[in-house]
Design a protein around this motif. Structure first.
Motif, mmCIF file in Angstrom:
data_model
loop_
_atom_site.group_PDB
_atom_site.id
_atom_site.type_symbol
_atom_site.label_atom_id
_atom_site.label_comp_id
_atom_site.label_asym_id
_atom_site.label_seq_id
_atom_site.Cartn_x
_atom_site.Cartn_y
_atom_site.Cartn_z
ATOM 1 N N SER A 102 16.015 -8.913 53.011
ATOM 2 C CA SER A 102 17.408 -9.395 52.984
ATOM 3 C C SER A 102 18.266 -8.742 51.894
ATOM 4 N N ARG A 103 17.671 -7.927 51.023
ATOM 5 C CA ARG A 103 18.477 -7.252 49.987
ATOM 6 C C ARG A 103 19.472 -6.286 50.617
ATOM 7 N N ARG A 104 20.687 -6.282 50.123
ATOM 8 C CA ARG A 104 21.702 -5.306 50.551
ATOM 9 C C ARG A 104 22.409 -4.797 49.308
ATOM 10 N N SER A 105 22.986 -3.628 49.409
ATOM 11 C CA SER A 105 23.805 -3.122 48.308
ATOM 12 C C SER A 105 25.076 -3.960 48.214
ATOM 13 N N ILE A 106 25.363 -4.444 47.019
ATOM 14 C CA ILE A 106 26.559 -5.269 46.786
ATOM 15 C C ILE A 106 27.565 -4.439 46.000
ATOM 16 N N ARG A 107 28.798 -4.399 46.517
ATOM 17 C CA ARG A 107 29.828 -3.555 45.883
ATOM 18 C C ARG A 107 31.103 -4.349 45.566
ATOM 19 N N ALA A 108 30.966 -5.671 45.472
ATOM 20 C CA ALA A 108 32.095 -6.527 45.062
ATOM 21 C C ALA A 108 31.508 -7.702 44.294
ATOM 22 N N ASN A 144 34.996 7.188 40.187
ATOM 23 C CA ASN A 144 35.836 6.021 40.460
ATOM 24 C C ASN A 144 35.241 5.041 41.478
ATOM 25 N N GLN A 145 33.968 4.808 41.375
ATOM 26 C CA GLN A 145 33.358 3.710 42.147
ATOM 27 C C GLN A 145 33.669 2.437 41.340
ATOM 28 N N LEU A 146 34.760 1.799 41.727
ATOM 29 C CA LEU A 146 35.353 0.773 40.860
ATOM 30 C C LEU A 146 34.511 -0.488 40.710
ATOM 31 N N PHE A 147 33.592 -0.713 41.655
ATOM 32 C CA PHE A 147 32.744 -1.914 41.506
ATOM 33 C C PHE A 147 31.869 -1.824 40.260
ATOM 34 N N ILE A 148 31.711 -0.620 39.712
ATOM 35 C CA ILE A 148 30.905 -0.461 38.487
ATOM 36 C C ILE A 148 31.624 -1.114 37.301
ATOM 37 N N PRO A 164 24.173 -6.536 57.701
ATOM 38 C CA PRO A 164 22.885 -5.818 57.621
ATOM 39 C C PRO A 164 23.070 -4.327 57.867
ATOM 40 N N THR A 165 22.293 -3.507 57.163
ATOM 41 C CA THR A 165 22.397 -2.051 57.315
ATOM 42 C C THR A 165 21.467 -1.602 58.439
ATOM 43 N N ALA A 166 21.960 -0.669 59.258
ATOM 44 C CA ALA A 166 21.086 -0.135 60.309
ATOM 45 C C ALA A 166 20.186 0.926 59.693
ATOM 46 N N SER A 199 23.532 -6.263 43.417
ATOM 47 C CA SER A 199 23.401 -4.997 42.682
ATOM 48 C C SER A 199 23.507 -3.851 43.678
ATOM 49 N N CYS A 200 23.645 -2.666 43.140
ATOM 50 C CA CYS A 200 23.714 -1.486 44.010
ATOM 51 C C CYS A 200 23.124 -0.305 43.256
ATOM 52 N N TRP A 201 22.319 0.468 43.917
ATOM 53 C CA TRP A 201 21.756 1.695 43.345
ATOM 54 C C TRP A 201 22.872 2.739 43.349
ATOM 55 N N VAL A 202 23.293 3.219 42.201
ATOM 56 C CA VAL A 202 24.356 4.236 42.146
ATOM 57 C C VAL A 202 23.772 5.523 41.564
ATOM 58 N N GLY A 203 23.792 6.547 42.403
ATOM 59 C CA GLY A 203 23.244 7.836 41.975
ATOM 60 C C GLY A 203 24.292 8.928 41.872
ATOM 61 N N ALA A 204 25.479 8.659 42.425
ATOM 62 C CA ALA A 204 26.536 9.677 42.419
ATOM 63 C C ALA A 204 27.363 9.543 41.148
ATOM 64 N N PHE A 205 27.067 10.377 40.174
ATOM 65 C CA PHE A 205 27.862 10.377 38.937
ATOM 66 C C PHE A 205 27.685 11.699 38.224
HETATM 67 C C1 LIG Z 1 19.291 7.639 45.324
HETATM 68 C C2 LIG Z 1 20.380 6.682 45.797
HETATM 69 C C3 LIG Z 1 21.684 6.924 45.402
HETATM 70 C C4 LIG Z 1 22.694 6.045 45.798
HETATM 71 N N1 LIG Z 1 23.957 6.247 45.322
HETATM 72 C C5 LIG Z 1 24.943 5.387 45.673
HETATM 73 C C6 LIG Z 1 26.235 5.533 45.114
HETATM 74 O O1 LIG Z 1 26.516 6.402 44.300
HETATM 75 N N2 LIG Z 1 27.179 4.630 45.509
HETATM 76 C C7 LIG Z 1 26.932 3.619 46.388
HETATM 77 O O2 LIG Z 1 27.843 2.842 46.686
HETATM 78 N N3 LIG Z 1 25.699 3.446 46.926
HETATM 79 C C8 LIG Z 1 24.698 4.298 46.582
HETATM 80 N N4 LIG Z 1 23.435 4.100 47.057
HETATM 81 C C9 LIG Z 1 23.147 2.933 47.932
HETATM 82 C C10 LIG Z 1 23.010 3.349 49.395
HETATM 83 O O3 LIG Z 1 24.262 3.740 49.896
HETATM 84 C C11 LIG Z 1 22.439 2.136 50.184
HETATM 85 O O4 LIG Z 1 21.185 1.772 49.651
HETATM 86 C C12 LIG Z 1 22.289 2.465 51.667
HETATM 87 O O5 LIG Z 1 23.543 2.667 52.275
HETATM 88 C C13 LIG Z 1 21.561 1.347 52.434
HETATM 89 O O6 LIG Z 1 22.240 0.114 52.274
HETATM 90 P P1 LIG Z 1 21.517 -1.164 51.657
HETATM 91 O O7 LIG Z 1 21.153 -0.846 50.212
HETATM 92 O O8 LIG Z 1 22.533 -2.263 51.744
HETATM 93 O O9 LIG Z 1 20.293 -1.444 52.454
HETATM 94 C C14 LIG Z 1 22.396 4.950 46.666
HETATM 95 C C15 LIG Z 1 21.080 4.729 47.055
HETATM 96 C C16 LIG Z 1 20.077 5.573 46.612
HETATM 97 C C17 LIG Z 1 18.642 5.275 47.009
#
Ligand SMILES: Cc1cc2nc3c(=O)[nH]c(=O)nc-3n(C[C@H](O)[C@H](O)[C@H](O)COP(=O)(O)O)c2cc1C
Length: 181
Positions: free
Chosen positions: A9-15, A65-69, A158-160, A120-126
């Motif tokens: 059930s985990r999803r990336s949260i951006r707000a 400028n990923q403002l949710f950070i 949910p993410t596909a 939370s959200c994994w952010v790798g783009a920076f």
């Molecule tokens: C290595 C990596 C880098 C990522 N970088 C970003 C990012 O810079 N910004 C962002 O919004 N999400 C980022 N994500 C999150 C993915 O977009 C997200 O995990 C994917 O779309 C699947 O969605 P879910 O996490 O809700 O299952 C990253 C995920 C990974 C694993």
């Protein structure tokens, strides 16, 4: 929460809501990072906790400028410490194991945060240099991932993902995606 349910059930949260995270909850999240596997138990990772608004703004700018950070009340900066791993494993430690140690702790934190009701959200783009500057990282430590943490303001759909058949292979050879050599 059951672990499999947490994973599913985990999803990336951006707000995020402006609500603060109390220190006991934050400690539980950080303990999950510490409990992650680590090559040779070198623990070649470091985490910087950022609460200061000016630094959160600088991190959001560093992340294009990923403002949710900046919106999240806490940002965690996950770093690899290549030297710790290199001392035992040489080039493979420096270039790979320290990154994997860090990534394993990142995933634990995403799951622990979710289990505790945080988003939370994994952010790798920076831009690495900009992140370095924002938090004053030493030269020998490399920023790998930012994790904004806070109480979710929105629940995403949910993410596909791929079906298992698309990325799990019973055998390496003889599968359509790889010719027998
Ligand atoms: C290595 C990596 C880098 C990522 N970088 C970003 C990012 O810079 N910004 C962002 O919004 N999400 C980022 N994500 C999150 C993915 O977009 C997200 O995990 C994917 O779309 C699947 O969605 P879910 O996490 O809700 O299952 C990253 C995920 C990974 C694993």
């Amino acid at each position: 929460m059951d672990i499999l349910q947490t994973i599913a059930s985990r999803r990336s949260i951006r707000a995020f809501k402006p609500d603060q995270i109390n220190d006991d909850v934050l400690t539980q999240v950080l303990e999950a990072a510490q409990a992650a596997p680590s090559a040779g138990n070198r623990q070649s990772r470091e985490i910087i906790i950022v609460k200061d608004e000016a630094v959160r703004i600088a991190l959001a700018e560093a992340a294009f400028n990923q403002l949710f950070i900046q919106e999240a009340p806490v940002d965690l900066v996950f770093c690899a410490n290549p030297l710790k791993s290199q001392q035992r494993y040489g080039e493979r430690g420096r270039d790979l194991y320290c990154i994997l140690d860090t990534a394993a702790s990142v995933q634990n934190v995403l799951l622990a945060a979710h289990a505790l009701g945080l988003g939370s959200c994994w952010v790798g783009a920076f831009n690495e240099e900009a992140v370095r500057e924002a938090v004053g990282l030493p030269k020998d430590v490399r920023p790998i991932t930012l994790i904004p943490l806070g109480y979710p303001a929105k629940q995403p759909e949910p993410t596909a993902g791929l079906s298992l058949a698309e990325f799990v292979h019973a055998e390496c050879y003889g599968q359509p995606w790889r010719k027998k050599i």
